[in-house]
Design a protein around this motif. Structure first.
Motif, PDB file in Angstrom:
ATOM      1  N   CYS A 198       0.826  -1.210   0.000  1.00 60.09           N
ATOM      2  CA  CYS A 198       0.000   0.000   0.000  1.00 60.09           C
ATOM      3  C   CYS A 198       0.853   1.250   0.000  1.00 60.09           C
ATOM      4  N   VAL A 199       2.108   1.134  -0.457  1.00 53.25           N
ATOM      5  CA  VAL A 199       3.019   2.274  -0.359  1.00 53.25           C
ATOM      6  C   VAL A 199       2.558   3.432  -1.244  1.00 53.25           C
ATOM      7  N   ARG A 200       1.933   3.098  -2.381  1.00 63.21           N
ATOM      8  CA  ARG A 200       1.325   4.123  -3.239  1.00 63.21           C
ATOM      9  C   ARG A 200      -0.069   3.674  -3.644  1.00 63.21           C
ATOM     10  N   GLU A 201      -0.894   4.664  -3.993  1.00 64.99           N
ATOM     11  CA  GLU A 201      -2.292   4.347  -4.264  1.00 64.99           C
ATOM     12  C   GLU A 201      -2.450   3.371  -5.435  1.00 64.99           C
ATOM     13  N   SER A 240       7.303  11.619   6.509  1.00 65.48           N
ATOM     14  CA  SER A 240       5.923  12.115   6.634  1.00 65.48           C
ATOM     15  C   SER A 240       4.979  11.626   5.533  1.00 65.48           C
ATOM     16  N   TYR A 241       5.539  11.110   4.431  1.00 69.75           N
ATOM     17  CA  TYR A 241       4.708  10.635   3.313  1.00 69.75           C
ATOM     18  C   TYR A 241       4.425   9.134   3.399  1.00 69.75           C
ATOM     19  N   CYS A 242       5.098   8.440   4.317  1.00 66.40           N
ATOM     20  CA  CYS A 242       5.219   6.978   4.172  1.00 66.40           C
ATOM     21  C   CYS A 242       4.312   6.189   5.115  1.00 66.40           C
ATOM     22  N   GLY A 284      15.896  -4.850   4.941  1.00 59.64           N
ATOM     23  CA  GLY A 284      15.316  -4.080   6.034  1.00 59.64           C
ATOM     24  C   GLY A 284      14.890  -2.737   5.474  1.00 59.64           C
ATOM     25  N   GLN A 285      13.870  -2.115   6.077  1.00 58.94           N
ATOM     26  CA  GLN A 285      13.477  -0.781   5.595  1.00 58.94           C
ATOM     27  C   GLN A 285      14.605   0.203   5.833  1.00 58.94           C
ATOM     28  N   ASN A 286      15.393  -0.047   6.867  1.00 62.72           N
ATOM     29  CA  ASN A 286      16.558   0.786   7.145  1.00 62.72           C
ATOM     30  C   ASN A 286      17.607  -0.126   7.781  1.00 62.72           C
ATOM     31  N   VAL A 292      17.377   9.404  -1.730  1.00 60.53           N
ATOM     32  CA  VAL A 292      17.538  10.817  -1.362  1.00 60.53           C
ATOM     33  C   VAL A 292      16.178  11.488  -1.211  1.00 60.53           C
ATOM     34  N   GLN A 293      15.212  11.044  -1.988  1.00 59.02           N
ATOM     35  CA  GLN A 293      13.803  11.506  -1.976  1.00 59.02           C
ATOM     36  C   GLN A 293      13.584  12.889  -2.562  1.00 59.02           C
ATOM     37  N   ALA A 294      14.452  13.868  -2.248  1.00 57.35           N
ATOM     38  CA  ALA A 294      14.262  15.224  -2.781  1.00 57.35           C
ATOM     39  C   ALA A 294      15.558  16.010  -2.664  1.00 57.35           C
ATOM     40  N   ASN A 313      10.568  14.930   6.838  1.00 52.80           N
ATOM     41  CA  ASN A 313      11.116  14.361   8.068  1.00 52.80           C
ATOM     42  C   ASN A 313      12.264  13.382   7.793  1.00 52.80           C
ATOM     43  N   ARG A 314      13.158  13.792   6.894  1.00 52.27           N
ATOM     44  CA  ARG A 314      14.249  12.888   6.510  1.00 52.27           C
ATOM     45  C   ARG A 314      15.529  13.073   7.360  1.00 52.27           C
ATOM     46  N   HIS A 315      15.640  14.153   8.096  1.00 51.86           N
ATOM     47  CA  HIS A 315      16.787  14.357   9.003  1.00 51.86           C
ATOM     48  C   HIS A 315      18.147  14.471   8.317  1.00 51.86           C
ATOM     49  N   ILE A 373      13.454   8.728  -5.609  1.00 51.79           N
ATOM     50  CA  ILE A 373      13.088  10.150  -5.581  1.00 51.79           C
ATOM     51  C   ILE A 373      11.572  10.286  -5.716  1.00 51.79           C
ATOM     52  N   ILE A 374      11.016  11.171  -4.905  1.00 48.18           N
ATOM     53  CA  ILE A 374       9.579  11.465  -4.999  1.00 48.18           C
ATOM     54  C   ILE A 374       9.413  12.871  -5.568  1.00 48.18           C
ATOM     55  N   VAL A 375       8.564  13.039  -6.560  1.00 49.78           N
ATOM     56  CA  VAL A 375       8.252  14.394  -7.041  1.00 49.78           C
ATOM     57  C   VAL A 375       6.828  14.759  -6.631  1.00 49.78           C
ATOM     58  N   THR A 403      11.912   6.491  -9.572  1.00 46.05           N
ATOM     59  CA  THR A 403      11.280   7.800  -9.431  1.00 46.05           C
ATOM     60  C   THR A 403       9.772   7.628  -9.261  1.00 46.05           C
ATOM     61  N   PHE A 404       9.203   8.372  -8.313  1.00 46.02           N
ATOM     62  CA  PHE A 404       7.779   8.215  -8.010  1.00 46.02           C
ATOM     63  C   PHE A 404       7.080   9.560  -7.946  1.00 46.02           C
ATOM     64  N   VAL A 405       5.800   9.512  -8.309  1.00 47.20           N
ATOM     65  CA  VAL A 405       4.943  10.667  -8.077  1.00 47.20           C
ATOM     66  C   VAL A 405       4.409  10.537  -6.654  1.00 47.20           C
ATOM     67  N   TYR A 406       4.417  11.610  -5.892  1.00 49.29           N
ATOM     68  CA  TYR A 406       3.913  11.560  -4.517  1.00 49.29           C
ATOM     69  C   TYR A 406       2.471  11.047  -4.515  1.00 49.29           C
ATOM     70  N   SER A 407       2.204  10.122  -3.615  1.00 48.46           N
ATOM     71  CA  SER A 407       0.869   9.541  -3.503  1.00 48.46           C
ATOM     72  C   SER A 407       0.385   9.725  -2.066  1.00 48.46           C
ATOM     73  N   LYS A 408      -0.790  10.306  -1.949  1.00 47.43           N
ATOM     74  CA  LYS A 408      -1.344  10.622  -0.627  1.00 47.43           C
ATOM     75  C   LYS A 408      -1.742   9.339   0.101  1.00 47.43           C
ATOM     76  N   ARG A 409      -1.216   9.123   1.300  1.00 51.37           N
ATOM     77  CA  ARG A 409      -1.551   7.930   2.084  1.00 51.37           C
ATOM     78  C   ARG A 409      -2.297   8.343   3.346  1.00 51.37           C
ATOM     79  N   THR A 410      -3.534   7.973   3.438  1.00 54.36           N
ATOM     80  CA  THR A 410      -4.350   8.352   4.596  1.00 54.36           C
ATOM     81  C   THR A 410      -3.680   7.913   5.902  1.00 54.36           C
TER      82      THR A 410
HETATM   83  N1  SAH Z   1      12.616   1.956   3.521  1.00 55.15           N
HETATM   84  C1  SAH Z   1      12.957   2.273   2.238  1.00 55.15           C
HETATM   85  C2  SAH Z   1      11.896   2.023   1.194  1.00 55.15           C
HETATM   86  C3  SAH Z   1      10.526   2.500   1.459  1.00 55.15           C
HETATM   87  S1  SAH Z   1       9.339   2.360   0.193  1.00 55.15           S
HETATM   88  C4  SAH Z   1      13.473   3.684   2.270  1.00 55.15           C
HETATM   89  O1  SAH Z   1      13.399   4.338   3.247  1.00 55.15           O
HETATM   90  O2  SAH Z   1      13.977   4.113   1.277  1.00 55.15           O
HETATM   91  C5  SAH Z   1      10.251   2.660  -1.280  1.00 55.15           C
HETATM   92  C6  SAH Z   1      10.137   4.026  -1.838  1.00 55.15           C
HETATM   93  O3  SAH Z   1       8.797   4.352  -2.110  1.00 55.15           O
HETATM   94  C7  SAH Z   1      10.605   5.132  -0.938  1.00 55.15           C
HETATM   95  O4  SAH Z   1      11.975   5.274  -0.927  1.00 55.15           O
HETATM   96  C8  SAH Z   1       9.922   6.337  -1.536  1.00 55.15           C
HETATM   97  O5  SAH Z   1      10.705   6.914  -2.553  1.00 55.15           O
HETATM   98  C9  SAH Z   1       8.670   5.748  -2.159  1.00 55.15           C
HETATM   99  N2  SAH Z   1       7.463   6.138  -1.434  1.00 55.15           N
HETATM  100  C10 SAH Z   1       7.121   5.865  -0.164  1.00 55.15           C
HETATM  101  N3  SAH Z   1       5.949   6.441   0.158  1.00 55.15           N
HETATM  102  C11 SAH Z   1       5.521   7.097  -0.944  1.00 55.15           C
HETATM  103  C12 SAH Z   1       4.382   7.902  -1.249  1.00 55.15           C
HETATM  104  N4  SAH Z   1       3.442   8.153  -0.346  1.00 55.15           N
HETATM  105  N5  SAH Z   1       4.280   8.411  -2.496  1.00 55.15           N
HETATM  106  C13 SAH Z   1       5.234   8.187  -3.422  1.00 55.15           C
HETATM  107  N6  SAH Z   1       6.322   7.442  -3.190  1.00 55.15           N
HETATM  108  C14 SAH Z   1       6.483   6.910  -1.966  1.00 55.15           C
END
Ligand code: SAH
Ligand code: SF4
Ligand code: F3S
Length: 439
Positions: A47-50, A161-163, A199-201, A263-265, A275-277, A303-305, A332-339
């Protein structure tokens, strides 16, 4: 009796499906590639993206006719999607022919849940709210016999904050080093050549354990195991990537020179909102440090745009960073709103058309860079682990470099499972063509 598992999402989910396969095979089920032959179908969801979710719902809908043809068919839905509030109930309501819904924290209980589902007239739901302790020694039926995934840490504490991942996978839980070492030793005995630690991290490994070991320490132990030729790991969070880890990668022969470092952005404002620190400057510094110690290391990223509030100027900073760092490749991903995540309710959500346009511009740039980077390999000889025989490529062998690039080359099937030296003749954007070096 036959089973079929459909899997969405990351390698962790792929690996969970290998565990489900292992349990099913212990119950005397055999795998089938054909959906219409299966007695049980499991959908392991993401469910990471819609769009991942939309695909799953579409797929459950398509299974209705199979249930009509074979009323004894069992349909089960599990994975991250089911951990979200209300989703299990929604599945039971909209798709009453689904027999079982279970979450990510009770995968190990699957055989028992299956029993209960068979006896239940309605959809049997068991989604736990809290993570359980790690259960070791579950059976695993792996998809490959050369490369294996080994989960070292479950969950995530980072709350970008997006995840959605921390909400559906719970807090970080590291496996005990002795359990991981035992698993990798067994894999080596079975002839596995490559392991990927998951692992996620992964950089947080060990922080929640009473023992002293950290991720570098674990890598050093695994590097000693005879038979394993290559060690990979993902994903690394830039904020936790230590100098000691850089030196460990440099020192340990088996650890491959590839780091997936999302890197995400590229804008500090957006990184803060995410909230990537870390800042753009710190990220670039880290990449420079890695490259100065391990010059041949490939670096890939996510990367998320279109994160809420991302302006054209912010996006331009992402393009600048990509240009500067020169990633080997990027998801590369388009930002997807996650409730339920903080970003979902942030103001200034970006228009879909603008997001798409940014994604295209980013992909064009990254593709150009990937191609340029690969061009540098022309004429070079690289070590490749031969993984298989690609029928669609006129009988060519394929494998990966230590830097995780896919290479195609002519050669005999006997080489599968061996390390060979390949001279790169034709580098392309996503793959490389080469010839085996005879000397
Ligand atoms: N734990 C890993 C992977 C998480 S999910 C990490 O921290 O990198 C894999 C990727 O999905 C993330 O790195 C991010 O780029 C993307 N992602 C996560 N949530 C997202 C969202 N709401 N919209 C778009 N992309 C997202
Ligand atoms: Fe999600 Fe961030 Fe955790 Fe990765 S580190 S899983 S992006 S919260
Ligand atoms: Fe998706 Fe769950 Fe992985 S949400 S990306 S399958 S941890």
């Amino acid at each position: 009796m036959k089973y079929h598992i459909l899997t969405w999402g990351c390698q962790m989910n792929e690996h969970d499906s290998e565990v489900l396969s292992g349990m099913l095979e212990e119950m005397n089920y055999t795998r089938t590639e054909k959906l219409n032959e299966a007695d049980i179908i499991i959908l392991n969801t993401c469910c990471v993206r819609e769009n991942a979710e939309i695909k799953v719902f579409g797929r459950i809908g398509q299974l209705k006719h199979l249930k009509h043809k074979n009323p004894n068919l069992i349909i089960a839905v599990c994975g991250c999607m089911t951990q979200q509030k209300g989703v299990a109930e929604k599945i039971a309501k909209n798709f009453p022919y689904v027999d079982l819904v279970f979450g990510t924290y009770n995968l190990d209980n699957f055989p028992e849940l299956l029993q209960k589902a068979v006896q239940s007239k309605t959809t049997f739901i068991e989604v736990l709210e809290k993570e359980e302790k790690i259960i070791e020694n579950l059976p695993v039926s792996r998809a490959d016999n050369l490369k294996a995934w080994v989960t070292i840490i479950y969950g995530c504490n980072n709350f970008c904050s997006y995840c959605i991942v921390p909400y559906v996978r719970g807090r970080e839980r590291s496996r005990l080093p002795k359990e991981i070492i035992k698993e990798v030793e067994r894999l080596a005995e079975k002839g596995y050549k490559e392991i990927t630690l998951l692992g996620q991290n992964v950089n947080s490994y060990g922080k929640d354990l009473k023992t002293e070991i950290d991720f570098s320490g674990l890598l050093k132990e695994l590097n000693k195991i005879n038979g394993i030729e290559r060690i990979r790991f993902m994903t690394s969070h830039p904020k936790d990537f230590s100098d000691s880890l850089i030196f460990t990668i440099k020192e340990c022969k088996k650890i491959c020179e590839h780091i997936h470092l999302p890197v995400q952005a590229g804008s500090n404002k957006v990184l803060k909102m995410m909230n990537r620190h870390y800042t753009k400057e710190r990220y670039i510094e880290l990449v420079e440090k890695i490259r100065s110690e391990i010059p041949e290391c490939s670096i890939t990223t996510d990367i998320i745009v279109g994160f809420p509030g991302e302006t054209e100027e912010d996006f331009q900073e992402t393009l600048d960073l990509v240009e500067k760092v020169e990633f080997d490749s990027a998801f590369t991903f388009v930002y997807s709103k996650r409730t339920g995540t903080p970003a979902a309710t942030m103001p200034c959500q970006v228009d879909e058309r603008i997001k798409k346009n940014r994604l295209e511009r980013l992909m064009d740039l990254q593709n150009r860079i990937s191609k340029q980077k690969n061009q540098l390999l022309k004429g070079k000889t690289v070590e490749v682990l031969v993984e298989g025989y690609d029928k669609s490529k006129k009988g060519k062998l394929f494998g990966r470099t230590r830097t995780n690039k896919l290479v195609h080359f002519d050669g005999s099937k006997e080489l599968i499972g061996r390390l060979v030296n390949v001279k790169i003749t034709n580098p392309k954007t996503w793959t490389l063509d080469g010839v085996i070096n005879q000397d």
